[in-house]
Design a protein around this motif. Structure first.
Motif, PDB file in Angstrom:
ATOM      1  N   MET A   1      -3.010   4.931  -3.132  1.00 16.80           N
ATOM      2  CA  MET A   1      -4.184   5.637  -2.634  1.00 16.80           C
ATOM      3  C   MET A   1      -3.878   7.112  -2.473  1.00 16.80           C
ATOM      4  O   MET A   1      -2.721   7.518  -2.295  1.00 16.80           O
ATOM      5  CB  MET A   1      -4.629   5.053  -1.288  1.00 16.80           C
ATOM      6  CG  MET A   1      -3.527   5.015  -0.249  1.00 16.80           C
ATOM      7  SD  MET A   1      -4.104   4.578   1.395  1.00 16.80           S
ATOM      8  CE  MET A   1      -4.771   6.146   1.939  1.00 16.80           C
ATOM      9  N   SER A   2      -4.910   7.919  -2.563  1.00 12.18           N
ATOM     10  CA  SER A   2      -4.789   9.357  -2.307  1.00 12.18           C
ATOM     11  C   SER A   2      -5.976   9.786  -1.476  1.00 12.18           C
ATOM     12  O   SER A   2      -7.128   9.599  -1.876  1.00 12.18           O
ATOM     13  CB  SER A   2      -4.747  10.142  -3.622  1.00 12.18           C
ATOM     14  OG  SER A   2      -4.669  11.530  -3.356  1.00 12.18           O
TER      15      SER A   2
ATOM     16  N   PRO B   1     -18.553  15.602   3.003  1.00  9.11           N
ATOM     17  CA  PRO B   1     -18.921  14.888   1.768  1.00  9.11           C
ATOM     18  C   PRO B   1     -18.061  15.228   0.555  1.00  9.11           C
ATOM     19  O   PRO B   1     -18.100  14.493  -0.434  1.00  9.11           O
ATOM     20  CB  PRO B   1     -20.379  15.308   1.548  1.00  9.11           C
ATOM     21  CG  PRO B   1     -20.558  16.563   2.336  1.00  9.11           C
ATOM     22  CD  PRO B   1     -19.651  16.431   3.516  1.00  9.11           C
ATOM     23  N   ALA B   2     -17.271  16.289   0.625  1.00 15.70           N
ATOM     24  CA  ALA B   2     -16.390  16.621  -0.501  1.00 15.70           C
ATOM     25  C   ALA B   2     -15.099  15.814  -0.469  1.00 15.70           C
ATOM     26  O   ALA B   2     -14.423  15.677  -1.492  1.00 15.70           O
ATOM     27  CB  ALA B   2     -16.069  18.111  -0.511  1.00 15.70           C
ATOM     28  N   ASN B   3     -14.725  15.286   0.690  1.00 17.05           N
ATOM     29  CA  ASN B   3     -13.498  14.502   0.797  1.00 17.05           C
ATOM     30  C   ASN B   3     -13.619  13.218  -0.012  1.00 17.05           C
ATOM     31  O   ASN B   3     -14.712  12.666  -0.158  1.00 17.05           O
ATOM     32  CB  ASN B   3     -13.196  14.166   2.258  1.00 17.05           C
ATOM     33  CG  ASN B   3     -12.893  15.403   3.084  1.00 17.05           C
ATOM     34  OD1 ASN B   3     -12.560  16.456   2.549  1.00 17.05           O
ATOM     35  ND2 ASN B   3     -13.017  15.270   4.393  1.00 17.05           N
ATOM     36  N   MET B   4     -12.485  12.726  -0.499  1.00 18.81           N
ATOM     37  CA  MET B   4     -12.505  11.533  -1.349  1.00 18.81           C
ATOM     38  C   MET B   4     -11.333  10.616  -1.037  1.00 18.81           C
ATOM     39  O   MET B   4     -10.265  11.076  -0.629  1.00 18.81           O
ATOM     40  CB  MET B   4     -12.387  11.914  -2.841  1.00 18.81           C
ATOM     41  CG  MET B   4     -13.450  12.807  -3.387  1.00 18.81           C
ATOM     42  SD  MET B   4     -13.243  13.035  -5.195  1.00 18.81           S
ATOM     43  CE  MET B   4     -11.692  13.967  -5.251  1.00 18.81           C
ATOM     44  N   LEU B   5     -11.532   9.330  -1.263  1.00 20.39           N
ATOM     45  CA  LEU B   5     -10.451   8.351  -1.302  1.00 20.39           C
ATOM     46  C   LEU B   5     -10.340   7.866  -2.748  1.00 20.39           C
ATOM     47  O   LEU B   5     -11.284   7.272  -3.284  1.00 20.39           O
ATOM     48  CB  LEU B   5     -10.727   7.174  -0.367  1.00 20.39           C
ATOM     49  CG  LEU B   5      -9.683   6.038  -0.407  1.00 20.39           C
ATOM     50  CD1 LEU B   5      -8.317   6.544   0.059  1.00 20.39           C
ATOM     51  CD2 LEU B   5     -10.134   4.860   0.450  1.00 20.39           C
ATOM     52  N   MET B   6      -9.205   8.156  -3.385  1.00 20.51           N
ATOM     53  CA  MET B   6      -8.953   7.726  -4.758  1.00 20.51           C
ATOM     54  C   MET B   6      -7.917   6.608  -4.732  1.00 20.51           C
ATOM     55  O   MET B   6      -6.939   6.677  -3.966  1.00 20.51           O
ATOM     56  CB  MET B   6      -8.441   8.896  -5.598  1.00 20.51           C
ATOM     57  CG  MET B   6      -9.392  10.068  -5.704  1.00 20.51           C
ATOM     58  SD  MET B   6     -10.877   9.711  -6.673  1.00 20.51           S
ATOM     59  CE  MET B   6     -10.184   9.463  -8.328  1.00 20.51           C
TER      60      MET B   6
ATOM     61  N   LEU C   1       0.842  -1.191   0.000  1.00 20.75           N
ATOM     62  CA  LEU C   1       0.000   0.000   0.000  1.00 20.75           C
ATOM     63  C   LEU C   1       0.879   1.242   0.000  1.00 20.75           C
ATOM     64  O   LEU C   1       1.751   1.418   0.864  1.00 20.75           O
ATOM     65  CB  LEU C   1      -0.915   0.003   1.215  1.00 20.75           C
ATOM     66  CG  LEU C   1      -1.925   1.148   1.325  1.00 20.75           C
ATOM     67  CD1 LEU C   1      -2.835   1.185   0.098  1.00 20.75           C
ATOM     68  CD2 LEU C   1      -2.753   1.010   2.599  1.00 20.75           C
ATOM     69  N   LEU C   2       0.672   2.106  -0.970  1.00 23.16           N
ATOM     70  CA  LEU C   2       1.473   3.305  -1.160  1.00 23.16           C
ATOM     71  C   LEU C   2       0.534   4.498  -1.262  1.00 23.16           C
ATOM     72  O   LEU C   2      -0.550   4.394  -1.840  1.00 23.16           O
ATOM     73  CB  LEU C   2       2.295   3.175  -2.445  1.00 23.16           C
ATOM     74  CG  LEU C   2       3.523   4.067  -2.636  1.00 23.16           C
ATOM     75  CD1 LEU C   2       4.594   3.745  -1.589  1.00 23.16           C
ATOM     76  CD2 LEU C   2       4.092   3.867  -4.044  1.00 23.16           C
TER      77      LEU C   2
END
Length: 203
Positions: A124-125, A172-177, A87-88
């Protein structure tokens, strides 16, 4: 290493896996979205010196004008506590204001994610809206979110995924990409899927 033509001249995009290769470069004062630019250069050197860390920079002559970082997740987060060696984290991407809108961010991401070593990793970001440069972009929060999601998807092959991580769900604007490398095993992917929904029970 690759070249990219901009209105200010030809930019070189290159990977740095040792901090000392960055130490002799200048850094553009505009790279100050996350911290003062001199401290940002120190942070880039520190990341490049990590065992699994590296930095891909955009360089105009001897000056860093953009960067994207890769490193293991912070040990104090859910993602770091799990200690998954595959995981990076893509820690940050930033382009100096003088070169925003030129396509340099897209080119930087495309080149960074063309590195075959990333096929061994889940990258991941964690995207938090309070880090976004909404003022200079002249965008509202939802337009900026969609712009980032489209950029990361088209240039880096990342996808937005759900998680119950409270830092992500706090707004709700936060994201996991996430991008899944082609050489990952089903078991590795399953470990990450479990981690996404771990809640507080895991720790």
């Amino acid at each position: 290493m690759t070249e990219f033509n901009t209105p200010l001249g030809t930019v070189i995009i290159e990977k740095h896996e040792k901090g000392d290769t960055l130490a002799n470069l200048d850094i553009d004062p505009g790279l100050s979205n996350f911290r003062p630019y001199r401290r940002q250069k120190e942070a880039l050197i520190d990341i490049a010196n990590q065992p699994q860390g590296w930095v891909v920079i955009a360089r105009l002559d001897n000056k860093i004008v953009g960067y994207v970082t890769f490193h293991p997740p912070d040990e104090f987060t859910r993602w770091g506590k799990a200690r998954l060696p595959f995981l990076l984290e893509m820690g940050a991407i930033e382009i100096t204001p003088d070169l925003r809108g030129t396509g340099l961010a897209r080119k930087l991401l495309t080149e960074a994610f063309s590195d075959p070593v990333l096929e061994k990793y889940i990258v991941m970001s964690t995207e938090y809206y309070w880090h976004w440069d909404l003022k200079n972009k002249g965008m509202d929060i939802w337009t900026y979110q969609k712009m980032l999601e489209n950029l990361f998807s088209s240039a880096a092959g990342m996808e937005r995924v759900y998680t119950d991580d409270p830092e992500i769900t706090s707004h709700p604007a936060n994201m996991l990409m996430v991008r899944f490398g082609k050489e990952l095993t089903p078991e590795q992917i399953e470990q990450f899927e479990i981690l996404r929904y771990a809640g507080k029970k895991m720790f």
